[in-house]
Design a protein around this motif. Sequence first.
Motif, short mmCIF file in Angstrom:
data_model
loop_
_atom_site.label_atom_id
_atom_site.label_comp_id
_atom_site.label_asym_id
_atom_site.label_seq_id
_atom_site.Cartn_x
_atom_site.Cartn_y
_atom_site.Cartn_z
N ALA A 30 38.15 -66.59 20.23
CA ALA A 30 37.47 -66.59 18.95
C ALA A 30 36.73 -67.91 18.77
N ALA A 34 36.74 -68.93 12.82
CA ALA A 34 37.13 -67.52 12.76
C ALA A 34 38.59 -67.37 12.36
N LYS A 93 31.27 -73.22 18.13
CA LYS A 93 30.17 -72.66 17.34
C LYS A 93 29.24 -73.83 17.03
N ASN A 264 35.29 -69.56 7.98
CA ASN A 264 34.17 -68.77 7.47
C ASN A 264 34.74 -67.73 6.51
N TYR A 267 35.25 -63.76 7.04
CA TYR A 267 36.37 -63.09 7.70
C TYR A 267 37.34 -62.49 6.68
N MET A 275 38.48 -58.17 13.02
CA MET A 275 38.73 -59.55 13.43
C MET A 275 39.10 -59.60 14.91
#
Length: 279
Positions: A30, A34, A93, A264, A267, A275
């Motif tokens: 992930a 996340a 990210k 975030n 989610y 998920m």
Amino acid sequence: MRSYLVSIALSGLAVAANAQTSTPTRSVSAAQGAVVRWPGNCQRCSFESRVWNPVNGTCYYPIDMEKKAGTYTISRRTTGGKLESARLTVTEKPCQQEDIKNFKKMEYVKVSEKNQARHRREMDELNPILLAKNEERPPVFDLPVTKPTAQLPAGKGFGDCRTFAGQPADRHTGTDYAVSAGTPVRSVGNGRVVLAANHFFSGNSVYIDHGNGLLSEYFHLKSIDVKPNQTVTKGQKIGVVGETGRTTGPHLHFGARWHGEKINPGYLLMDPSDMPQVQ
């Protein structure tokens, strides 16, 4: 002789403890920010040094938006007493750069000493709330949570790196939704208001504790309709959209922290089955 026997006994306890923990054969990947899901008869969940209870029998593992990319071990204890582990691979990210050049609220660019001192006082009050270890409070929410406004457009900006008229700002911890001024803002779940105040950068702000370490945040409100320590219900109006604080126009900043991790908030709004899940 006695020390020898004690040594044997301790070794036996170590072997027994290790026997209860399975070598990680499951895994999940992930991105930073996340939330990972491990469903099925969970009794306790753990990630590094933190331990918490599941939500409706499912372990959720929030990943901070600045968590170092790499491989970690997550664990859970089932209702049958079995301790299981899995490999969690956190991927990076990238921080998207956003340069807001024609920013008009220059008091937020060239911040006066008075406002700097005000911001420090506000953070002194806020940090204990953000860092509170309240995992043991039972969850009073379900996933997905409800939307913070009745009509919620696509959000943007989570984790962005921004500059205002050339002045760098901290990474953006929430998601911005282009909602018209005056739109009612709702609590996304049952909970308790832990802070409702006007802050220099975030404007009129509300923080709600939903138990199980989940904290929701609502910034830049035009007005606030709740007070600290007030109990709220899912969907209850807590204020209206505005543009107070460091903003370029009316919008809702919606943020979330779960077990102290900046995540975030999208989610929380999605179906949990969507998920990333331990396999």
